[in-house]
Design a protein around this motif. Sequence first.
Motif, PDB file in Angstrom:
ATOM      1  N   PHE A   1      -7.256   1.542   1.141  1.00  9.15           N
ATOM      2  CA  PHE A   1      -6.456   0.704   0.115  1.00  9.15           C
ATOM      3  C   PHE A   1      -5.394   0.288  -0.607  1.00  9.15           C
ATOM      4  O   PHE A   1      -4.648   0.880  -0.939  1.00  9.15           O
TER       5      PHE A   1
ATOM      6  N   PRO B   1       4.142  -0.285  -2.632  1.00  9.06           N
ATOM      7  CA  PRO B   1       3.119  -1.742  -3.219  1.00  9.06           C
ATOM      8  C   PRO B   1       2.976  -2.005  -4.074  1.00  9.06           C
ATOM      9  O   PRO B   1       2.545   0.021  -4.967  1.00  9.06           O
TER      10      PRO B   1
ATOM     11  N   LEU C   1      -8.252  -6.567   3.510  1.00 12.97           N
ATOM     12  CA  LEU C   1      -7.439  -5.607   3.428  1.00 12.97           C
ATOM     13  C   LEU C   1      -6.791  -5.117   4.572  1.00 12.97           C
ATOM     14  O   LEU C   1      -5.325  -4.946   4.324  1.00 12.97           O
ATOM     15  N   GLU C   2      -6.764  -5.362   6.004  1.00 17.69           N
ATOM     16  CA  GLU C   2      -5.569  -4.744   6.689  1.00 17.69           C
ATOM     17  C   GLU C   2      -4.365  -5.507   6.892  1.00 17.69           C
ATOM     18  O   GLU C   2      -3.664  -5.055   7.247  1.00 17.69           O
TER      19      GLU C   2
ATOM     20  N   ALA D   1       3.915  -3.928   5.221  1.00 22.03           N
ATOM     21  CA  ALA D   1       4.717  -3.282   6.001  1.00 22.03           C
ATOM     22  C   ALA D   1       5.775  -3.688   7.086  1.00 22.03           C
ATOM     23  O   ALA D   1       6.354  -2.871   7.795  1.00 22.03           O
TER      24      ALA D   1
ATOM     25  N   PRO E   1      -1.913   2.443  -5.180  1.00 19.45           N
ATOM     26  CA  PRO E   1      -1.642   2.191  -3.889  1.00 19.45           C
ATOM     27  C   PRO E   1      -2.491   3.239  -3.097  1.00 19.45           C
ATOM     28  O   PRO E   1      -2.236   4.706  -3.431  1.00 19.45           O
TER      29      PRO E   1
ATOM     30  N   ALA F   1       1.763   2.838   5.013  1.00 16.64           N
ATOM     31  CA  ALA F   1       2.821   2.023   5.728  1.00 16.64           C
ATOM     32  C   ALA F   1       4.007   1.247   5.772  1.00 16.64           C
ATOM     33  O   ALA F   1       4.572   0.673   6.448  1.00 16.64           O
ATOM     34  N   VAL F   2       3.754   0.919   4.011  1.00 15.14           N
ATOM     35  CA  VAL F   2       5.093   0.375   3.728  1.00 15.14           C
ATOM     36  C   VAL F   2       6.396   1.352   3.567  1.00 15.14           C
ATOM     37  O   VAL F   2       7.804   0.630   3.456  1.00 15.14           O
TER      38      VAL F   2
ATOM     39  N   LYS G   1      -1.791  -5.326   4.165  1.00 16.56           N
ATOM     40  CA  LYS G   1      -1.415  -3.926   4.665  1.00 16.56           C
ATOM     41  C   LYS G   1      -0.348  -4.268   5.938  1.00 16.56           C
ATOM     42  O   LYS G   1       0.721  -4.069   5.069  1.00 16.56           O
ATOM     43  N   ASN G   2      -0.425  -4.705   6.623  1.00 15.76           N
ATOM     44  CA  ASN G   2       0.463  -5.412   7.792  1.00 15.76           C
ATOM     45  C   ASN G   2       1.191  -6.688   7.206  1.00 15.76           C
ATOM     46  O   ASN G   2       2.690  -5.170   8.209  1.00 15.76           O
TER      47      ASN G   2
ATOM     48  N   LEU H   1      -1.856   3.694   2.543  1.00 15.59           N
ATOM     49  CA  LEU H   1      -0.700   1.932   2.033  1.00 15.59           C
ATOM     50  C   LEU H   1       0.509   2.379   1.680  1.00 15.59           C
ATOM     51  O   LEU H   1       1.220   1.599   1.919  1.00 15.59           O
TER      52      LEU H   1
END
Lengths: 92, 98
Positions: free
Chosen positions: A47, B80, B30-31, B38, A81, A88-89, B34-35, A85
Amino acid sequence: MTKADIVNALYEKIGLSKKETSHIVEVVLETLKENLEKGHKIKLAGFGNFVVRQKVARKGRNPKTGEEIEISRRRVVTFRPSQILRKAVNQP
Amino acid sequence: MTKSELIEQVAEKIEGLTKKQTEIIVNEVLESIKNALASSGSPRVEIRGFGSFKVKQRRSRDGRNPKTGMQVSIEAKKVPVFKAGKELRERVDVGSAE
């Protein structure tokens, strides 16, 4: 997304009541805050890391009035991050 | 503090909660952050008292490989970002007064 949304998506999955889940999430957040308050770094694999940084005093300016002000020495939380992470973004 | 230390500390504070259950909850939280980050659009996750996460768009720019000095172009990307909430900000700053 808010804390309530996180709890709502989570409680059924783990088989606890909404109330219990909400309490546990609050304890997780409180534990994070306690550790940051003590100046501890928090490393959450996959994370990111929360780090407390000491900022030195500096002169600043009120952007509206142009008045010069002293920005005092302070401690702030920064977040770095993880690569996971970051990736992912940027997923298409 | 690592994730497993966080899990231990949380499990200790709540009677009847196992480390395994705590681990699942921490990972799920946390997941889900994150999702959410995203997802498309301009996602924002607000956790009152702690802080908010959002995604910022960075423009493409020219950069340099600091080792070789060679010019490279850095593509536009999303990153992020986290902003500490009022309570966290104040507690962390007061912590420095000691």
